[in-house]
Design an enzyme around this catalytic site. Sequence first.
Site, PDB file in Angstrom:
ATOM      1  N   SER A 681       7.992   2.328  -0.365  1.00  0.00           N
ATOM      2  CA  SER A 681       6.691   1.822  -0.685  1.00  0.00           C
ATOM      3  C   SER A 681       6.850   0.583  -0.590  1.00  0.00           C
ATOM      4  CB  SER A 681       6.044   2.885  -1.995  1.00  0.00           C
ATOM      5  OG  SER A 681       7.063   2.032  -2.587  1.00  0.00           O
ATOM      6  N   LYS A 724      -0.678   3.314  -8.983  1.00  0.00           N
ATOM      7  CA  LYS A 724      -0.711   1.599  -8.255  1.00  0.00           C
ATOM      8  C   LYS A 724      -2.013   0.603  -8.312  1.00  0.00           C
ATOM      9  CE  LYS A 724       3.372   3.162  -5.438  1.00  0.00           C
ATOM     10  NZ  LYS A 724       3.938   3.582  -4.124  1.00  0.00           N
TER      11      LYS A 724
END
Length: 776
Positions: A681, A724
């Site tokens: 990511s 996130k």
Amino acid sequence: MRESMEPVVRVLPTIPLRGVAVLPDMVRHFDISREKSMRAVETAMLHDEIVFLVTQRDVKVLEPTMDDLYKIGTIARIKQVVRLRQGRIRVLAEGLERAELLDFDNSGEYIRSEVGTFSIPQDVPDEIHQEAMLRELKEIFSAYAMTGSKVSNELVVQILEISSLEKLVDQICINLPLDYRRQQRLLTAVDLSDRYDVLCGMLANEAEIQKIRSELQAKVKERIDKNQKDYILREQLREIREELGEDSVESEIQKFRDQTDALKAPKEVKDTLYEEIRRFRNIISNPSESGVIRGYIETLLGLPWNKMSKDNKDLKKARAALEEDHYGLEKVKERILEYLAVRLATKKGEAPIVCLVGPPGTGKTSISKSIAKALNKTFVRISLGGVRDEAEIRGHRRTYIGAMPGRIAQGLHQAGVRNPLMLLDEIDKTSSDYKGDISSALLEVLDPEENSHFRDHYVEVPLDLSDVLFIATANDIQTIPKPLLDRMELIEINSYTENEKIHIAREHLMPKQLRSNGLKKTQLTIDDEALHEIIGSYTREAGVRSLERQLGHICRKTALKILEKNEKKIDVTKDNLTDFLGRGKYKVNKANDEPEIGIVRGLAWTSVGGDTLEIEVNVMPGKGEFLLTGQLGDVMKESAQTGISFIRSVAGDYKIADDFFSKHDIHIHIPEGAVPKDGPSAGITMATAMISAITGIPVRSDVAMTGEITLRGRVLPIGGLKEKLLAAKKAGIMEVLVPEENRPDVEEMDEEITGGLTVKYMKTMTDVLSEALRKN
């Protein structure tokens, strides 16, 4: 040959008989209670004593019609009449000849019938056939008489001396102990040949029945004799055991036998138990082996073979129970209610294998308890963390010392019913070694096609797990083998938002801690600002476990102050929070004030929720070396290599010199290097930081990003987006760049998560750079 005679028609008083049939030449008693039948007898006695006797088809009919009577009866002579009590009479009659019922008149004082004799021609065989039939009938009758029938020996001798076929047939017919229906069949057979065939069939059947009865009686007698013998031996054995002091063992054996008799279980299980009890009796003198068998018998008796609890069928009650215990978690609640609805609609339904996946402390185990409460199921928890031996699941074979059932069988034993809710906790932390593969053993347990006959090595008899509602929990599905993962339905329990944590603390954690520490609601209050401070500065987690621990500290401090200083009420605010918990442990990594070259804010998912990562890149004169520091995993290293390859492929677009990469070293560093970091990511984050450092263009400080990169610059989707975004919001980030393919994930999120954030969707690295690099 066939001999025909003209029928003789007569009108006679008629007596319908119930449950009685009279044959020609038969002398028989029968009782009469109906008024018209008694009048018929009186009329016959006043004239020629002749009546017509015909049998009813149904003995319950009181006023018979012609349809209620058989068509063939007997003309009889009344020989004696005796009056009985209650207005009844007993008649002794002798049958004379067969007659056919032609007409039936029930309108007068007594019943009169028009009957015809010889209305059916009589079939008379020739002499040779008659002799053959005579011998055959005598042989069949002899066989019948030898089977222990009720015919006396004198009568047998008399019958066997008869030399006329017709007389032999009639004598056997009237002397056989038959019920009235079979006697009526013989009466209806007017032709001699027909009567012979019917009689032979009856004799053969009766002989076979008598033979079977004799065999059965012999078996019963043998069994009774054996039981009598066993009883005597058992009594002697009991006396011997009392002398030896072993009478308590005998009572234990009897207790096992009584429990087995009362046990509701399949025949295979009960047969096994009876066999083991017999073995236990025979090896009492061997303490070690008898102890093993005793344990096995007690295990089988303790398992709930056919015992089930009654599930809750009220959807409203189930929903209320789930809402009462947990805030949020709508998908989990909805899935459980769907399961209950299917069970109600289909009466059975396949129990789903649900796997709750989420970080520690998010309430996976407590959710399972709430589900059991909502469905009114017994709750059993089986911890799989660190289990390495396959026998823990399948059980040990009884040949081993210290053998015991597997955890699944023990769970059923503990539940006491065959349809509990069984929690397989930490299914992702099982392992395999030389002792077997735990995941392979769990495959059979969790497969709906196989678990109806799961075999535990210790129990040996198949266990039916099809009614068990299995719920598994896991922190990370990456460590669960694919075949096992395929058996389960995944439900993600993501990190809680700060607002959700506030609700959970107010509605669930505080009441629980107050009860645990002996406090009343009026003795302690914590305001919202203090709760926000506890969540932000004293905990860093996806769930609420640490939050509950901090609230417990406050409750204990409060209890101490109330008892020591006699204070009646404690108010906890943001200003006095340090008096209870000390100084805060965590600080939020806030966004940088100014754009900087080579520094990019990335977003990461960790085991305790989301976090922001500040990725730094320096470019120095050198020999083209590429350095990575910060305890990065293999995946992140590959992402960095992919990023630099992409940058070199587009170097011309950013006016990067051709020999730049051969004359400069590039160093990528992620601070907090003691914390291991890995995952697909951070590709676009590292690529953006490197381009910024190489070109000298600053990166916007109010932007955070997450996504993976390909060699051609495409942006790939990532996971953990909710955590996130929460981390970005906490860090004061205003704009977040995410992959285009993650757009559906963001659209499903609540306004509480995305509110205040500008989420932009990136397809290529060009889109990322145009948003992230500061424009002059």
